[in-house]
Every structure is written in structure tokens, then in C-alpha cells.
Design a protein around this motif. Structure first.
Motif, PDB file in Angstrom:
ATOM      1  N   HIS A 225      39.733  41.583  50.544  1.00 14.30           N
ATOM      2  CA  HIS A 225      39.867  41.931  49.292  1.00 14.30           C
ATOM      3  C   HIS A 225      41.011  41.062  48.689  1.00 14.30           C
ATOM      4  CE1 HIS A 225      37.765  46.051  49.092  1.00 14.30           C
ATOM      5  NE2 HIS A 225      37.105  45.167  49.292  1.00 14.30           N
ATOM      6  N   PHE A 226      41.475  40.809  47.495  1.00 14.96           N
ATOM      7  CA  PHE A 226      42.282  40.123  46.891  1.00 14.96           C
ATOM      8  C   PHE A 226      43.649  40.843  47.014  1.00 14.96           C
ATOM      9  CE2 PHE A 226      39.123  38.397  44.563  1.00 14.96           C
ATOM     10  CZ  PHE A 226      39.461  36.975  44.454  1.00 14.96           C
ATOM     11  N   THR A 227      45.018  40.545  47.520  1.00 19.21           N
ATOM     12  CA  THR A 227      45.921  41.150  47.868  1.00 19.21           C
ATOM     13  C   THR A 227      47.005  41.248  46.564  1.00 19.21           C
ATOM     14  OG1 THR A 227      47.449  39.147  48.493  1.00 19.21           O
ATOM     15  CG2 THR A 227      45.955  40.085  49.978  1.00 19.21           C
TER      16      THR A 227
ATOM     17  N   PHE B 295      28.253  39.491  46.367  1.00 21.60           N
ATOM     18  CA  PHE B 295      29.596  39.305  46.321  1.00 21.60           C
ATOM     19  C   PHE B 295      30.549  40.574  46.635  1.00 21.60           C
ATOM     20  CE2 PHE B 295      27.807  36.064  43.733  1.00 21.60           C
ATOM     21  CZ  PHE B 295      28.739  34.953  43.997  1.00 21.60           C
ATOM     22  N   ALA B 296      31.730  40.740  46.762  1.00 16.66           N
ATOM     23  CA  ALA B 296      32.589  41.739  47.031  1.00 16.66           C
ATOM     24  C   ALA B 296      33.735  41.981  46.084  1.00 16.66           C
ATOM     25  CB  ALA B 296      33.289  41.816  48.582  1.00 16.66           C
ATOM     26  N   ASP B 297      34.792  41.573  46.262  1.00 15.10           N
ATOM     27  CA  ASP B 297      36.100  41.808  45.537  1.00 15.10           C
ATOM     28  C   ASP B 297      35.915  40.783  44.361  1.00 15.10           C
ATOM     29  OD1 ASP B 297      38.022  43.159  44.316  1.00 15.10           O
ATOM     30  OD2 ASP B 297      39.590  42.266  45.678  1.00 15.10           O
ATOM     31  N   GLU B 298      36.511  41.204  43.231  1.00 15.84           N
ATOM     32  CA  GLU B 298      36.712  40.152  42.103  1.00 15.84           C
ATOM     33  C   GLU B 298      38.167  40.171  41.697  1.00 15.84           C
ATOM     34  OE1 GLU B 298      34.104  41.281  38.918  1.00 15.84           O
ATOM     35  OE2 GLU B 298      35.643  42.965  38.073  1.00 15.84           O
ATOM     36  N   LEU B 299      38.666  39.021  40.939  1.00 16.92           N
ATOM     37  CA  LEU B 299      40.121  39.048  40.419  1.00 16.92           C
ATOM     38  C   LEU B 299      39.861  38.669  39.077  1.00 16.92           C
ATOM     39  CD1 LEU B 299      42.981  37.394  41.925  1.00 16.92           C
ATOM     40  CD2 LEU B 299      42.829  37.686  39.559  1.00 16.92           C
ATOM     41  N   ARG B 300      39.966  39.523  37.990  1.00 13.73           N
ATOM     42  CA  ARG B 300      39.887  39.173  36.637  1.00 13.73           C
ATOM     43  C   ARG B 300      41.200  38.818  36.107  1.00 13.73           C
ATOM     44  NH1 ARG B 300      35.737  42.969  33.291  1.00 13.73           N
ATOM     45  NH2 ARG B 300      33.773  42.065  33.996  1.00 13.73           N
ATOM     46  N   VAL B 301      40.972  37.716  35.190  1.00 14.92           N
ATOM     47  CA  VAL B 301      42.477  37.195  34.443  1.00 14.92           C
ATOM     48  C   VAL B 301      42.230  37.211  33.009  1.00 14.92           C
ATOM     49  CG1 VAL B 301      44.174  35.399  34.669  1.00 14.92           C
ATOM     50  CG2 VAL B 301      42.374  35.771  36.490  1.00 14.92           C
TER      51      VAL B 301
ATOM     52  N   VAL C 171      47.165  38.741  43.340  1.00 13.47           N
ATOM     53  CA  VAL C 171      46.932  38.933  42.026  1.00 13.47           C
ATOM     54  C   VAL C 171      48.257  38.520  41.072  1.00 13.47           C
ATOM     55  CG1 VAL C 171      46.479  40.991  40.283  1.00 13.47           C
ATOM     56  CG2 VAL C 171      45.254  40.792  42.706  1.00 13.47           C
ATOM     57  N   ALA C 172      49.300  38.795  41.496  1.00 12.55           N
ATOM     58  CA  ALA C 172      50.460  38.650  40.902  1.00 12.55           C
ATOM     59  C   ALA C 172      50.561  37.054  40.765  1.00 12.55           C
ATOM     60  CB  ALA C 172      51.693  39.089  41.547  1.00 12.55           C
ATOM     61  N   GLY C 173      50.417  36.165  41.749  1.00 10.56           N
ATOM     62  CA  GLY C 173      50.483  34.943  41.597  1.00 10.56           C
ATOM     63  C   GLY C 173      49.331  34.334  40.467  1.00 10.56           C
ATOM     64  N   VAL C 174      48.229  34.792  40.506  1.00 11.60           N
ATOM     65  CA  VAL C 174      47.536  34.127  39.381  1.00 11.60           C
ATOM     66  C   VAL C 174      47.795  34.858  38.035  1.00 11.60           C
ATOM     67  CG1 VAL C 174      45.046  34.425  38.587  1.00 11.60           C
ATOM     68  CG2 VAL C 174      45.522  34.027  41.005  1.00 11.60           C
ATOM     69  N   ALA C 175      48.475  36.069  38.061  1.00  9.92           N
ATOM     70  CA  ALA C 175      48.705  36.757  36.724  1.00  9.92           C
ATOM     71  C   ALA C 175      49.960  35.903  36.028  1.00  9.92           C
ATOM     72  CB  ALA C 175      49.375  38.302  37.038  1.00  9.92           C
ATOM     73  N   SER C 176      50.756  35.296  36.839  1.00  9.09           N
ATOM     74  CA  SER C 176      52.040  34.480  36.520  1.00  9.09           C
ATOM     75  C   SER C 176      51.429  33.239  35.710  1.00  9.09           C
ATOM     76  CB  SER C 176      53.002  34.163  37.780  1.00  9.09           C
ATOM     77  OG  SER C 176      52.401  33.333  38.380  1.00  9.09           O
TER      78      SER C 176
ATOM     79  N   ALA D 160      47.648  41.105  32.742  1.00  6.88           N
ATOM     80  CA  ALA D 160      47.086  39.601  32.780  1.00  6.88           C
ATOM     81  C   ALA D 160      46.072  39.543  33.804  1.00  6.88           C
ATOM     82  CB  ALA D 160      48.504  38.977  33.114  1.00  6.88           C
ATOM     83  N   ALA D 161      46.027  40.171  34.971  1.00  6.21           N
ATOM     84  CA  ALA D 161      45.018  39.929  35.934  1.00  6.21           C
ATOM     85  C   ALA D 161      45.360  41.298  36.800  1.00  6.21           C
ATOM     86  CB  ALA D 161      45.585  38.811  36.898  1.00  6.21           C
ATOM     87  N   ALA D 162      43.934  41.570  37.538  1.00 10.26           N
ATOM     88  CA  ALA D 162      43.666  42.735  38.175  1.00 10.26           C
ATOM     89  C   ALA D 162      42.576  42.437  39.072  1.00 10.26           C
ATOM     90  CB  ALA D 162      43.547  43.793  37.361  1.00 10.26           C
ATOM     91  N   GLY D 163      42.896  43.008  40.242  1.00  5.98           N
ATOM     92  CA  GLY D 163      41.795  42.943  41.529  1.00  5.98           C
ATOM     93  C   GLY D 163      41.015  44.246  41.636  1.00  5.98           C
TER      94      GLY D 163
END
Length: 394
Positions: A146-148, A118-124, A152-157, A91-94
Motif C-alpha cells: 500500500h501507499f505509505t 488493482f489494489a491500493d489507490e492514492l487520490r490527489v 501520500v504526504a509527498g504527493v500532497a505537498s 489534498a491527498a489520501a491513500g
């Protein structure tokens, strides 16, 4: 802001009936309070091909850089590509986590995102049981952590709920057509616009300049527009379909020796397939102010300098029906019942065709009526094949 309170706000947001631009802004603002970031980009996609059809960027990259990201997505190996995440059920990944902290192992980071600051990205991945409706990316600027895994888990939910809202915004809002079946909605001057021919053609040079364009294609280009994308010359769906046509042609040619592979073996990776059949076709469906549009591309010749022909035509029921049925969350059996209802079949014939009892067909119809907000068979057919096909018969 906790994931629980974010979920409660998202639930309210999903049912507000916003259009896609307003929904994208609201989701970006809401997630920004849960997971701090400097920018967001929400892309809508055709669920059948996963090709991007629109983008809504807040403090992100300009149009030219986004087109390069799409080229990488379609034609070159990289980490955390949309298709790979979707196929893995992620569902989501950093990006930082996937590259073990070495972001430059990602081609899009080296070529585009890093130079853009830009540096880190979080894809949903915005997917529901009815398909993948889009992708949402959260950005952090260079110098930020970076996204922790917890972020990532919080956004994935929340990914499924966000996807459901996008599905509703993309397909269930703004379906009303003009009262006069002979015209389209008024233009900016208030004048009524007569519908063009259903089908148009334009030819694009390798640099995306328009070499040829007939009147109908020009009308569709005006209908699609480029939004507020800085530096955009074409609607995103046109540019994407053209690039997919080139990607298909590349896949048919013998592959050149691979470049140095900078992605980690454990990183999620989608490589260019050995044959064109492994790639989705160069086609996508997209909504315009005057109805749904089917966009298809094909390469005219061989080599990198060959032009691409793009056809644009009003989507017909065969192209629209699966998309709209998915929008309402109909199950596969409910879709079959709806299809037979649309053909005018009575309950007894539907039951015989699907090997069901008449009572079971009635149960399916009740569920279909509830999901689509209709109360009769005629109302159902009008909702599915008339309200969402705003380009009226002349």
C-alpha cells in the motif's frame, strides 16, 4: 527522486503551455518517479459542480469500469470520495490508510478496482484557491504494498502546483479562434466547417445508447469525441451529466433501507443526501475545439428506465466569465472590477459602485492586467470574452 526535485520539474512543466492530454501524461510520468505506481487517471472537473468532464488514463481501467466508478461517486456511499476530500481540505489520501488496510471496505474496490487487478489507490485533489479543477489517482496492482503515509504526504505537498498546471492547461491554452469569424477550424480533410445552431438536444436510453439526436447535438458530439478511452461510446461529460440527472431523481425519491455499511466510521465518507438540493445540478462546462460548451441533463419521467435529455449549447458570457476569471487566478474584488470594465464603466463609476477610491481601482486593474497578460481595458475584455469564446458570431 525527492519531492524537492519533483517540485522543480513540476514548476517547469506548469509553464510549458501543454494541453491537458500532454500535461496529464507528463505529470503521471513525473509522479511515477517519485511514487512508484502501475497506472494513473487524471480527471478534469467543472469547478462549480465537481462533475468529471474528461479523463486521461495510463494503464488504468477501461471506459465501462470508469463509468461505474462515477456512478458510485455520485450516488453511493464510499471511502475517500472526491467531494468529501475536497470538503475536508484533504489534498491527498491513500485508500489503504483510510480503510486501515482492508481495501474491500471500499465499494469501488470491491465492485471495480479489485476485479480489474488493482489494489491500493492514492487520490490527489487538484484544487486551487479558485476551485477544484480535477482529481488525479495513482494505482497499484494487486500484490503490491500500500501507499505509505510518507508517500501520500509527498504527493500532497505537490497537489496545489499540479492543480495550478491543470488550471492553466484546461483554460489558458488553445484559446485562439479561427481567423474567419464565419467558420470553425478545418476538419480532418481540410474543409472549413460552418458553425451549427448554438443549441442541440440528444436523448439517452438507460444503457447510454442515443435514442434521439439532432444535427447540432451531433456536431457537438463530434467536437467532444471520446479520445482514446477503450470501449467509450460517449464523451465522458455527456455520460457524467446523464448519471447526475439520474442521481438527482433518486435523491428526490424516498430512500430504501441502507445496505450493510462496510466503510469504517473513521473513513472519509460521502453519503447520498436526503434531498436533491444537496447534490450539484446536472450541468458542466467543457472546452471543445470550437469553443466552450454548456452540457445539462434532465430525466424524462420516473423510474430506472426513464430516458435522459441532454442539452448542449455554446456557453455564454454569464456561464464563462466566472470560469475564465478563476482560470487567471483573479480575486473576488478583481472579478468585480473586471465585470464592470466589461460593461464599459469608467474608473470613477467602478470606484463608486465598489466603494473604493479611484487609486485602488487602478491598483486592481494593474494586478488584473499582470495576471491576464493584457495591457488595456479593451485587450482585457477581448481576452476574457472573445479569445475564450471561439464560437464566433455569424
Amino acid at each position: 527522486m525527492s519531492p524537492a526535485s519533483t517540485r522543480a520539474e513540476l514548476l517547469r512543466l506548469v509553464h510549458r503551455g501543454l494541453d491537458v492530454p500532454a500535461y496529464a501524461r507528463a505529470v503521471g510520468e513525473l509522479l511515477g518517479r517519485l511514487v512508484p505506481c502501475e497506472g494513473t487517471c487524471l480527471q478534469t472537473m467543472d469547478p462549480a459542480t465537481l462533475l468529471p468532464t474528461g479523463e486521461y488514463v495510463e494503464n488504468g481501467l477501461p471506459a465501462a469500469e470508469i463509468l461505474r466508478l462515477i456512478e458510485i461517486e455520485l450516488r453511493e456511499p464510499d471511502v475517500n470520495k472526491w467531494a468529501a476530500l475536497r470538503n475536508a481540505g484533504t489534498a491527498a489520501a491513500g485508500l489503504g490508510e483510510a480503510t486501515r488496510g482492508d481495501l474491500d471496505r471500499s465499494l469501488r474496490q470491491r465492485d471495480v478496482r479489485g476485479p480489474g487487478g488493482f489494489a491500493d489507490e492514492l487520490r490527489v485533489v487538484l484544487a486551487t484557491g479558485t476551485g477544484t479543477w480535477g482529481g488525479l489517482t495513482l494505482f497499484r496492482e494487486a500484490g503490491r504494498r500500500h501507499f505509505t503515509p510518507e508517500e501520500v504526504a509527498g504527493v500532497a505537498s505537490l497537489a496545489g502546483l499540479i492543480a495550478d498546471g491543470l488550471r492553466r492547461a484546461a483554460l489558458l491554452s488553445g484559446a485562439a479562434a479561427p481567423d474567419d469569424p464565419g467558420v470553425l477550424p478545418p476538419d480532418d480533410s481540410g474543409a472549413l466547417v460552418h458553425p451549427p445552431d448554438d443549441s442541440g438536444v440528444l436523448v439517452l436510453a438507460p444503457d447510454d445508447s442515443v435514442a434521439l439526436c439532432d444535427r447540432a447535438a451531433g456536431h457537438w458530439l463530434d467536437q467532444l469525441g471520446t479520445g482514446d478511452r477503450a470501449g467509450a461510446r460517449l464523451p465522458l461529460v455527456i455520460a457524467t451529466v446523464a448519471r447526475q440527472a439520474r442521481a438527482l431523481a433518486t435523491a428526490r425519491r424516498p430512500a430504501s433501507p441502507p445496505a450493510r455499511d462496510t466503510a469504517l466510521p473513521s473513513a472519509r465518507d460521502t453519503r447520498l443526501p436526503s434531498g436533491a438540493a444537496a447534490l450539484p445540478p446536472a450541468r458542466a462546462r467543457v472546452q471543445t475545439p470550437s469553443g466552450w460548451l454548456l452540457v445539462r441533463g434532465s430525466l424524462l419521467g420516473d423510474g430506472p428506465d426513464a430516458p435522459v435529455a441532454v442539452t448542449l449549447e455554446a456557453a455564454r458570457a454569464p456561464e464563462l466569465a466566472p470560469l475564465i476569471a478563476a482560470a487567471y487566478g483573479l480575486t473576488e474584488r478583481e472579478r468585480r472590477v473586471t465585470e464592470l470594465v466589461a460593461r464599459g464603466h469608467p474608473t470613477s463609476r467602478i470606484a463608486a459602485t465598489l466603494h473604493l477610491s479611484a487609486y485602488t481601482v487602478q491598483d486592481h486593474l494593474k494586478s488584473i492586467f499582470d495576471k491576464t497578460g493584457t495591457s488595456s481595458r479593451g485587450d482585457l475584455v477581448a481576452r476574457l470574452y472573445f479569445d475564450h469564446y471561439a464560437m464566433r458570431l455569424r
